[in-house]
Design a protein around this motif. Structure first.
Motif, PDB file in Angstrom:
ATOM      1  N   ASN A 256       0.807  -1.086   0.112  1.00  0.00           N
ATOM      2  CA  ASN A 256       0.116   0.078  -0.114  1.00  0.00           C
ATOM      3  C   ASN A 256       0.883   1.357  -0.063  1.00  0.00           C
ATOM      4  OD1 ASN A 256      -2.485  -1.532   0.235  1.00  0.00           O
ATOM      5  ND2 ASN A 256      -2.036  -2.090   2.246  1.00  0.00           N
ATOM      6  N   GLU A 257       2.105   1.261  -0.450  1.00  0.00           N
ATOM      7  CA  GLU A 257       2.933   2.415  -0.509  1.00  0.00           C
ATOM      8  C   GLU A 257       3.774   2.305  -1.631  1.00  0.00           C
ATOM      9  OE1 GLU A 257       6.066   4.703   2.595  1.00  0.00           O
ATOM     10  OE2 GLU A 257       5.400   2.944   3.098  1.00  0.00           O
ATOM     11  N   PRO A 258       3.551   3.243  -2.512  1.00  0.00           N
ATOM     12  CA  PRO A 258       4.641   3.312  -3.767  1.00  0.00           C
ATOM     13  C   PRO A 258       5.776   3.326  -3.836  1.00  0.00           C
ATOM     14  CG  PRO A 258       3.616   5.355  -3.664  1.00  0.00           C
ATOM     15  CD  PRO A 258       3.218   4.810  -2.434  1.00  0.00           C
ATOM     16  N   VAL A 259       6.802   2.458  -2.922  1.00  0.00           N
ATOM     17  CA  VAL A 259       7.971   2.602  -2.715  1.00  0.00           C
ATOM     18  C   VAL A 259       8.652   1.135  -2.941  1.00  0.00           C
ATOM     19  CG1 VAL A 259       8.083   4.748  -1.382  1.00  0.00           C
ATOM     20  CG2 VAL A 259       7.726   2.321  -0.094  1.00  0.00           C
ATOM     21  N   ALA A 296      33.590  -7.133   8.867  1.00  0.00           N
ATOM     22  CA  ALA A 296      33.154  -5.730   9.538  1.00  0.00           C
ATOM     23  C   ALA A 296      31.935  -5.688  10.307  1.00  0.00           C
ATOM     24  CB  ALA A 296      32.748  -4.870   8.181  1.00  0.00           C
ATOM     25  N   ASP A 297      31.546  -4.398  10.661  1.00  0.00           N
ATOM     26  CA  ASP A 297      30.150  -4.556  11.596  1.00  0.00           C
ATOM     27  C   ASP A 297      29.009  -4.899  10.800  1.00  0.00           C
ATOM     28  OD1 ASP A 297      28.260  -3.786  13.213  1.00  0.00           O
ATOM     29  OD2 ASP A 297      28.517  -1.673  13.067  1.00  0.00           O
ATOM     30  N   ASP A 298      28.270  -6.022  10.953  1.00  0.00           N
ATOM     31  CA  ASP A 298      27.424  -6.648  10.124  1.00  0.00           C
ATOM     32  C   ASP A 298      26.000  -5.878  10.465  1.00  0.00           C
ATOM     33  OD1 ASP A 298      27.047  -7.439  12.635  1.00  0.00           O
ATOM     34  OD2 ASP A 298      26.708  -9.631  12.017  1.00  0.00           O
ATOM     35  N   SER A 299      25.907  -4.624  10.574  1.00  0.00           N
ATOM     36  CA  SER A 299      24.677  -3.886  10.532  1.00  0.00           C
ATOM     37  C   SER A 299      24.311  -3.446   8.959  1.00  0.00           C
ATOM     38  CB  SER A 299      24.713  -2.783  11.376  1.00  0.00           C
ATOM     39  OG  SER A 299      25.634  -1.533  11.080  1.00  0.00           O
ATOM     40  N   TYR A 300      23.252  -3.248   8.683  1.00  0.00           N
ATOM     41  CA  TYR A 300      22.586  -3.201   7.413  1.00  0.00           C
ATOM     42  C   TYR A 300      21.939  -1.890   7.317  1.00  0.00           C
ATOM     43  CZ  TYR A 300      24.754  -7.896   6.650  1.00  0.00           C
ATOM     44  OH  TYR A 300      25.238  -8.766   6.726  1.00  0.00           O
ATOM     45  N   VAL A 301      21.961  -1.350   6.030  1.00  0.00           N
ATOM     46  CA  VAL A 301      21.232   0.044   5.735  1.00  0.00           C
ATOM     47  C   VAL A 301      20.382  -0.147   4.427  1.00  0.00           C
ATOM     48  CG1 VAL A 301      21.457   2.538   5.437  1.00  0.00           C
ATOM     49  CG2 VAL A 301      23.385   1.675   6.668  1.00  0.00           C
ATOM     50  N   GLN A 302      19.179   0.076   4.615  1.00  0.00           N
ATOM     51  CA  GLN A 302      17.937  -0.102   3.838  1.00  0.00           C
ATOM     52  C   GLN A 302      17.762   1.223   3.153  1.00  0.00           C
ATOM     53  OE1 GLN A 302      14.300  -1.831   5.196  1.00  0.00           O
ATOM     54  NE2 GLN A 302      13.481   0.267   5.208  1.00  0.00           N
ATOM     55  N   ALA A 303      17.742   1.410   1.725  1.00  0.00           N
ATOM     56  CA  ALA A 303      17.485   2.370   1.011  1.00  0.00           C
ATOM     57  C   ALA A 303      15.971   2.393   0.250  1.00  0.00           C
ATOM     58  CB  ALA A 303      18.390   2.874   0.056  1.00  0.00           C
ATOM     59  N   THR A 304      15.252   3.492   0.531  1.00  0.00           N
ATOM     60  CA  THR A 304      14.064   3.325  -0.066  1.00  0.00           C
ATOM     61  C   THR A 304      13.799   4.213  -1.298  1.00  0.00           C
ATOM     62  OG1 THR A 304      12.947   3.015   2.164  1.00  0.00           O
ATOM     63  CG2 THR A 304      11.616   3.892   0.635  1.00  0.00           C
ATOM     64  N   PHE A 305      13.331   3.655  -2.376  1.00  0.00           N
ATOM     65  CA  PHE A 305      13.267   4.392  -3.661  1.00  0.00           C
ATOM     66  C   PHE A 305      11.860   4.368  -4.057  1.00  0.00           C
ATOM     67  CE2 PHE A 305      17.302   2.347  -3.572  1.00  0.00           C
ATOM     68  CZ  PHE A 305      18.256   3.269  -3.735  1.00  0.00           C
ATOM     69  N   PRO A 306      11.435   5.382  -4.718  1.00  0.00           N
ATOM     70  CA  PRO A 306       9.852   5.276  -5.281  1.00  0.00           C
ATOM     71  C   PRO A 306       9.685   4.476  -6.317  1.00  0.00           C
ATOM     72  CG  PRO A 306      11.002   7.828  -5.482  1.00  0.00           C
ATOM     73  CD  PRO A 306      12.018   6.824  -4.985  1.00  0.00           C
ATOM     74  N   PHE A 307       8.468   3.788  -6.018  1.00  0.00           N
ATOM     75  CA  PHE A 307       8.236   2.404  -7.221  1.00  0.00           C
ATOM     76  C   PHE A 307       6.760   2.674  -7.264  1.00  0.00           C
ATOM     77  CE2 PHE A 307       7.502  -2.167  -7.748  1.00  0.00           C
ATOM     78  CZ  PHE A 307       8.187  -2.064  -8.820  1.00  0.00           C
ATOM     79  N   ALA A 308       6.205   3.561  -8.203  1.00  0.00           N
ATOM     80  CA  ALA A 308       4.916   3.731  -8.508  1.00  0.00           C
ATOM     81  C   ALA A 308       4.163   2.619  -9.197  1.00  0.00           C
ATOM     82  CB  ALA A 308       4.817   5.143  -9.229  1.00  0.00           C
ATOM     83  N   TYR A 309       2.915   2.780  -9.377  1.00  0.00           N
ATOM     84  CA  TYR A 309       2.218   2.011 -10.289  1.00  0.00           C
ATOM     85  C   TYR A 309       2.563   1.924 -11.434  1.00  0.00           C
ATOM     86  CZ  TYR A 309      -0.632   1.659  -5.801  1.00  0.00           C
ATOM     87  OH  TYR A 309      -1.011   1.798  -4.561  1.00  0.00           O
ATOM     88  N   GLY A 310       2.766   0.990 -12.070  1.00  0.00           N
ATOM     89  CA  GLY A 310       3.268   0.923 -13.616  1.00  0.00           C
ATOM     90  C   GLY A 310       4.827   0.975 -13.788  1.00  0.00           C
ATOM     91  N   ASP A 311       5.509   1.013 -12.642  1.00  0.00           N
ATOM     92  CA  ASP A 311       6.632   1.073 -12.764  1.00  0.00           C
ATOM     93  C   ASP A 311       7.303  -0.364 -12.757  1.00  0.00           C
ATOM     94  OD1 ASP A 311       7.091   3.857 -12.648  1.00  0.00           O
ATOM     95  OD2 ASP A 311       7.888   4.039 -10.499  1.00  0.00           O
ATOM     96  N   ARG A 312       8.506  -0.569 -13.315  1.00  0.00           N
ATOM     97  CA  ARG A 312       9.059  -2.112 -13.529  1.00  0.00           C
ATOM     98  C   ARG A 312      10.685  -1.998 -12.878  1.00  0.00           C
ATOM     99  NH1 ARG A 312       6.280  -0.637 -17.667  1.00  0.00           N
ATOM    100  NH2 ARG A 312       4.759  -2.044 -18.510  1.00  0.00           N
ATOM    101  N   GLN A 374       6.734  -5.715 -11.638  1.00  0.00           N
ATOM    102  CA  GLN A 374       6.042  -4.578 -12.163  1.00  0.00           C
ATOM    103  C   GLN A 374       4.885  -4.401 -10.959  1.00  0.00           C
ATOM    104  OE1 GLN A 374       4.342  -4.015 -16.266  1.00  0.00           O
ATOM    105  NE2 GLN A 374       2.505  -3.977 -15.329  1.00  0.00           N
ATOM    106  N   ARG A 375       4.828  -3.262 -10.451  1.00  0.00           N
ATOM    107  CA  ARG A 375       3.587  -2.843  -9.744  1.00  0.00           C
ATOM    108  C   ARG A 375       2.464  -2.545 -10.564  1.00  0.00           C
ATOM    109  NH1 ARG A 375       2.881  -1.211  -4.515  1.00  0.00           N
ATOM    110  NH2 ARG A 375       5.029  -0.831  -3.978  1.00  0.00           N
ATOM    111  N   ASP A 376       1.403  -3.404 -10.456  1.00  0.00           N
ATOM    112  CA  ASP A 376       0.054  -3.176 -11.051  1.00  0.00           C
ATOM    113  C   ASP A 376      -0.787  -2.162 -10.258  1.00  0.00           C
ATOM    114  OD1 ASP A 376       1.012  -5.067 -12.963  1.00  0.00           O
ATOM    115  OD2 ASP A 376       0.385  -6.856 -11.874  1.00  0.00           O
TER     116      ASP A 376
END
Length: 443
Positions: A256-259, A296-312, A374-376
């Protein structure tokens, strides 16, 4: 070998193989010889005898037929030799008796050969069926749909006759999101299947849980490191445990979120396909490949990108991006994919695969895996066009940076800080993975 092979009786497969021979025409050659040689002997001079050519009849039959038909043709060939000798009155001569014994012995050997060949062929089919079923359990086919996204995939192993190698992918549904992983273990072909199974087993065991993405990747790191060490110890190859790893990209697509949330562990970045453009989703703080997190320190960083309806979203391994043409130039994946952003996931995967094979002008020399997601548009989705949705999200998301990328950090904090590349040791020799991005993939 297809999935139908697994459920088809082996005897039926063998009969199908025989029917695939050049029709009934192959039987014409031995029958013509059996009939023509006695007739020709009747008209030839006494010092010319063609009986020795009858061995060709059972020999040809044994190539494409089973032992029963080979025995029948062999018997007819012996009878033909007897008829030819009798009509010339030389049946009891030493020469004809030698020919008779030789033909009978060779026909019997050909029957035995045909029988043994059929048994070995059935054993081979059985072994390949078991192998095929086992490989499909390890690398399960991806569904066409998971939640609000459509999925298409392609997989090619560098080793002939296998359907799994050193590349891997999997999808799992959480309660409100779809999670995917694509990765590449060190090595290729059958030698890397054990590492592939360890990685996929860990992902399937944990991806459906509701834990945040950084915790999921941390679990994968621990499971892969433990699994590789245990396998190396049991196989007596502890020396290379520090040289075995898995590069991977793990993504989470909320319903429910376009990311799209992305964590990269030394793997080529996904491509976001939209409006005839292909944008590499380079995460600010990539981690080490899985299995090397102890360095190395095994912590992890997530990045969030726009992923709108119709994107692939195009996920791939280096078997795609590092394929070379005859001049040694890498395949321009981003450029080619940008030209087909209007294609649905299935046709898009087919186009890239066909174009990749034509570009390589020969068999691929590395394992290759590729996923298009693909987000439909769904009935409860906003009516705002995709481009406006992305702009709205970029402007108002509380964590949005100036570059439009929403950066979020795992519970234990970033390893090297947002925006800074993750240092890594030099690439192990023969690893088959390139941690550095090709110039065309950089944003």
């Amino acid at each position: 070998m297809t999935a139908a092979t697994i459920t088809t009786p082996l005897s039926q497969i063998l009969r199908s193989w025989r029917r695939s021979a050049p029709g009934p025409l192959w039987l014409v050659v031995p029958l013509v010889l059996i009939v023509a040689i006695p007739v020709a002997d009747h008209f030839l001079p006494p010092d010319i005898h063609l009986g020795h050519l009858l061995i060709v009849a059972p020999a040809v039959t044994s190539v494409v037929a089973g032992p029963r038909l080979t025995a029948l043709i062999g018997g007819l060939a012996v009878a033909s030799l007897i008829i030819a000798g009798a009509e010339r009155g030389v049946l009891t001569t030493e020469s004809v008796l030698v020919e008779f014994g030789s033909l009978a012995a060779l026909a019997a050997l050909l029957v035995i050969f045909s029988l043994l060949r059929d048994r070995l062929w059935l054993e081979l089919l059985r072994a390949r069926s078991v192998s095929d079923a086992t490989q499909r359990v390890v690398l399960r086919p991806l569904p066409d749909r998971a939640g609000p996204v459509s999925i298409a995939s392609e997989y090619r192993s560098a080793e002939a006759g296998t359907c799994i190698g050193g590349d891997l992918y999997a999808v799992a549904r959480a309660s409100d999101s779809t999670r995917l992983v694509i990765g590449d273990v060190r090595g290729k072909g059958l030698a890397s299947i054990s590492d592939t199974a360890i990685m996929l087993g860990a992902f399937r065991a944990a991806a459906h849980r509701q834990s945040p993405l950084p915790e999921l990747v941390a679990y994968l790191e621990g499971a892969v490191r433990w699994g590789l060490a245990e396998f190396s110890e049991s196989s007596g190859s502890e020396a290379d445990v520090g040289e075995r790893f898995v590069t991977a990209v793990v993504v989470d697509i909320p319903d429910n979120e376009p990311v799209v949330h992305v964590i990269s562990c030394g793997h080529p970045p996904p491509l976001l396909l939209r409006n005839a453009t292909a944008t590499a989703l380079n995460v600010p703080a990539p981690a080490l490949p899985l299995g090397l997190g102890g360095l190395a320190d095994d912590s992890y960083v997530q990045a969030t990108f726009p992923f709108a309806y119709g994107d692939r979203l195009l996920l791939y391994t280096d078997g795609v991006s590092e394929t070379r043409d005859g001049q040694g130039t890498f395949y321009p994946l981003a450029e080619r994919a940008a030209a087909w952003t209007d294609q649905a996931p299935g046709p898009l995967v087919q186009k890239i695969t066909a174009d990749l094979q034509a570009y390589a002008a020969g068999p691929l020399n590395d394992d290759m895996a590729m996923i298009v997601v693909q987000r439909d548009e769904t009935p409860d989705s906003p009516s705002t066009p995709p481009s406006q949705q992305v702009a709205h999200h970029d402007r108002h998301h509380p964590d949005a940076a100036a570059d439009g990328v929403v950066h979020s950090v795992g519970d234990r904090g970033p390893t090297h800080g947002p925006g800074r590349p993750h240092p890594h040791p030099s690439h192990p020799a023969g690893a088959g993975n390139n941690w550095r991005l090709a110039p065309e993939q950089a944003e």
